[in-house]
Design an enzyme around this catalytic site. Structure first.
Site, mmCIF file in Angstrom:
data_model
loop_
_atom_site.group_PDB
_atom_site.id
_atom_site.type_symbol
_atom_site.label_atom_id
_atom_site.label_comp_id
_atom_site.label_asym_id
_atom_site.label_seq_id
_atom_site.Cartn_x
_atom_site.Cartn_y
_atom_site.Cartn_z
ATOM 1 N N LYS A 54 0.860 -1.117 0.000
ATOM 2 C CA LYS A 54 0.028 -0.043 0.129
ATOM 3 C C LYS A 54 0.761 1.422 0.069
ATOM 4 C CE LYS A 54 -3.818 -2.441 2.245
ATOM 5 N NZ LYS A 54 -4.246 -3.046 3.257
ATOM 6 N N GLN A 98 -4.308 -1.518 9.746
ATOM 7 C CA GLN A 98 -3.960 -2.929 9.112
ATOM 8 C C GLN A 98 -4.554 -3.986 10.084
ATOM 9 O OE1 GLN A 98 -3.004 -3.622 5.760
ATOM 10 N NE2 GLN A 98 -3.639 -5.787 6.375
ATOM 11 N N ASP A 121 -10.913 3.038 4.253
ATOM 12 C CA ASP A 121 -11.397 1.620 4.017
ATOM 13 C C ASP A 121 -12.878 1.545 4.173
ATOM 14 O OD1 ASP A 121 -9.586 -0.163 3.498
ATOM 15 O OD2 ASP A 121 -8.718 -0.703 5.817
#
Ligand code: NAP
Length: 283
Positions: A54, A98, A121
Site C-alpha cells: 500500500k 491494518q 477503508d
C-alpha cells in the site's frame, strides 16, 4: 459462448494513473498532496507485506506516506492514541488500520475510532451506516473496485437482477448496498441459503465473495451473465477463486479471473478513496 475476460490488472493501472493525474491537478492548484496513514501493529509477515505494498502504491501516485508502526506489545490505549493523533493531524486525509491486529487488541473497537471523513477503508460503523442509508460517505475498497470494473466494461445495473454470494462487512454486505444504490434488484446468498444454484442462476450479475474454491459451478450461471469472483484462497495450486472459471466462462458474457480480476482493484481503490477524502476535507 466464450466470455470476455475482465482485465483487473489493466483496470487497476488505469485507476492509479487517474489518481496520479488528480493529485498533479490538486497540487498544481496549490494544495498539498493527500496523506495516507497506514498503521501497522506488530510484525505479522503477511500484514507487513500488505502495508508495504500500500505504501508503494502511495509513492507511485504521489500520496504522502504517513506510515506508523507500533510494536506487538502496544496496548489498546496506545493504538487508540495513535489513531486519535492521526484523526487530529491536518496533513493526514486517510487512515488505514491494518487488520488483524495482534491478539489481545480489539480491532473492531480500534477501527471504530477512525474519523469517518478519514475512513478510507470504509469499515467504520458510521461509514457502514451511511452506505446502508444511501447517504454520501467513503465506501469499502473491494466493493468499489467491483463497481469500477462493471462501469468500465459497460455493465448496466439499473433494473437488472444481481445476486451476491457472501454477506461479510468487508465485501458482500457493502457490495449489495452499492448495487441497490445503483438500482439493481439485489439478492444476497449466504451459508444458510437453500437452493443456492437456483437463486444464482436468475442473476444478470453474479458476484461470489465466499472464500470456498470452486463453490460456484456452471449450474449457478445464467447464460450471458456477468460473473465477478471476489474469492481468493491460497492453495498449493496457487490462488483460487470461488468460481469454476472454465465452466462458468462457457456460459457467461463477462467474467473476472483469479488472480488478475478483482484482486488488483482493492489497493487501487484505496488510493482513489484517499484522494476523495482529501478533496472532501479541502471543501
Ligand atoms: P468472510 O467474512 O469469511 O465471509 C464469507 C461469506 O461467505 C459469509 O457471509 C458466509 O455466510 C458466506 N458463505 C460461506 N460458505 C457459504 C456457502 N457454502 N454458500 C453460500 N455462502 C457461504 O469472507 P470475506 O472477507 O467476505 O471474503 C470472501 C472472499 O473474498 C475470501 O476468499 C477473501 O479472501 C476474498 N477477498 C478478496 C478481496 C479482493 O481484494 N479480491 C478482498 C477481500 C476479500 P454466513 O454469513 O452465513 O457465514
Amino acid at each position: 459462448m466464450a466470455a470476455t475476460i475482465i482485465d483487473g490488472r489493466a483496470e487497476a493501472k488505469r485507476v492509479r494513473a487517474r489518481v496520479a493525474s488528480e493529485i498533479v491537478e490538486l497540487t498544481a492548484g496549490g494544495a498539498r498532496a493527500p496523506g495516507l496513514a497506514t498503521i501497522l501493529v506488530g510484525d505479522d509477515p503477511a500484514s507487513a507485506i500488505y502495508v508495504a505494498s500500500k505504501r508503494r502504491g502511495c509513492a507511485e501516485v504521489g500520496i504522502a506516506d504517513r506510515h506508523r508502526h507500533l510494536p506487538t506489545s502496544a496496548t489498546q490505549e496506545e493504538v487508540a492514541a495513535e489513531i486519535e493523533a492521526c484523526n487530529r493531524d491536518p496533513e493526514i486525509d486517510g487512515i488505514l488500520l491494518q487488520l488483524p491486529v495482534p491478539a489481545g487488541l480489539d480491532g473492531a473497537a480500534l477501527t471504530a475510532l477512525i474519523a469517518p471523513e478519514k475512513d478510507v477503508d470504509g469499515l467504520t460503523p458510521i461509514s457502514a451506516g451511511r452506505l446502508a442509508q444511501g447517504t454520501p460517505g467513503l465506501r469499502p475498497c473491494t466493493p468499489l473496485g467491483v463497481l469500477e470494473l462493471l462501469d468500465t466494461y459497460g455493465v448496466a445495473l439499473e433494473g437488472t437482477e444481481a445476486v451476491v454470494v457472501g454477506r461479510s462487512d468487508l465485501v458482500g454486505r457493502p457490495l449489495a448496498a452499492l448495487l441497490l444504490e445503483r438500482n439493481a434488484t439485489v439478492t444476497t446468498c449466504h451459508s444458510r441459503t437453500r437452493e443456492r444454484a437456483r437463486v444464482c442462476a436468475r442473476a444478470d450479475l453474479l458476484v461470489a465473495a465466499v472464500g470456498v474454491p470452486g463453490l460456484i459451478g456452471a449450474d449457478h450461471v445464467k447464460p450471458g451473465a456477468t460473473v465477478i469472483d471476489v474469492g481468493i484462497t491460497r492453495t498449493e495450486q496457487g490462488l483460487l477463486g470461488d468460481v469454476q472459471f472454465d465452466a462458468a466462462a462457457r456460459r457467461a458474457r463477462l467474467i473476472t479471473p483469479v488472480p488478475g480480476g478483482v484482486g488488483p482493484m482493492t489497493p487501487a481503490m484505496l488510493l482513489q478513496n484517499t484522494v476523495t477524502a482529501a478533496r472532501a476535507r479541502a471543501r
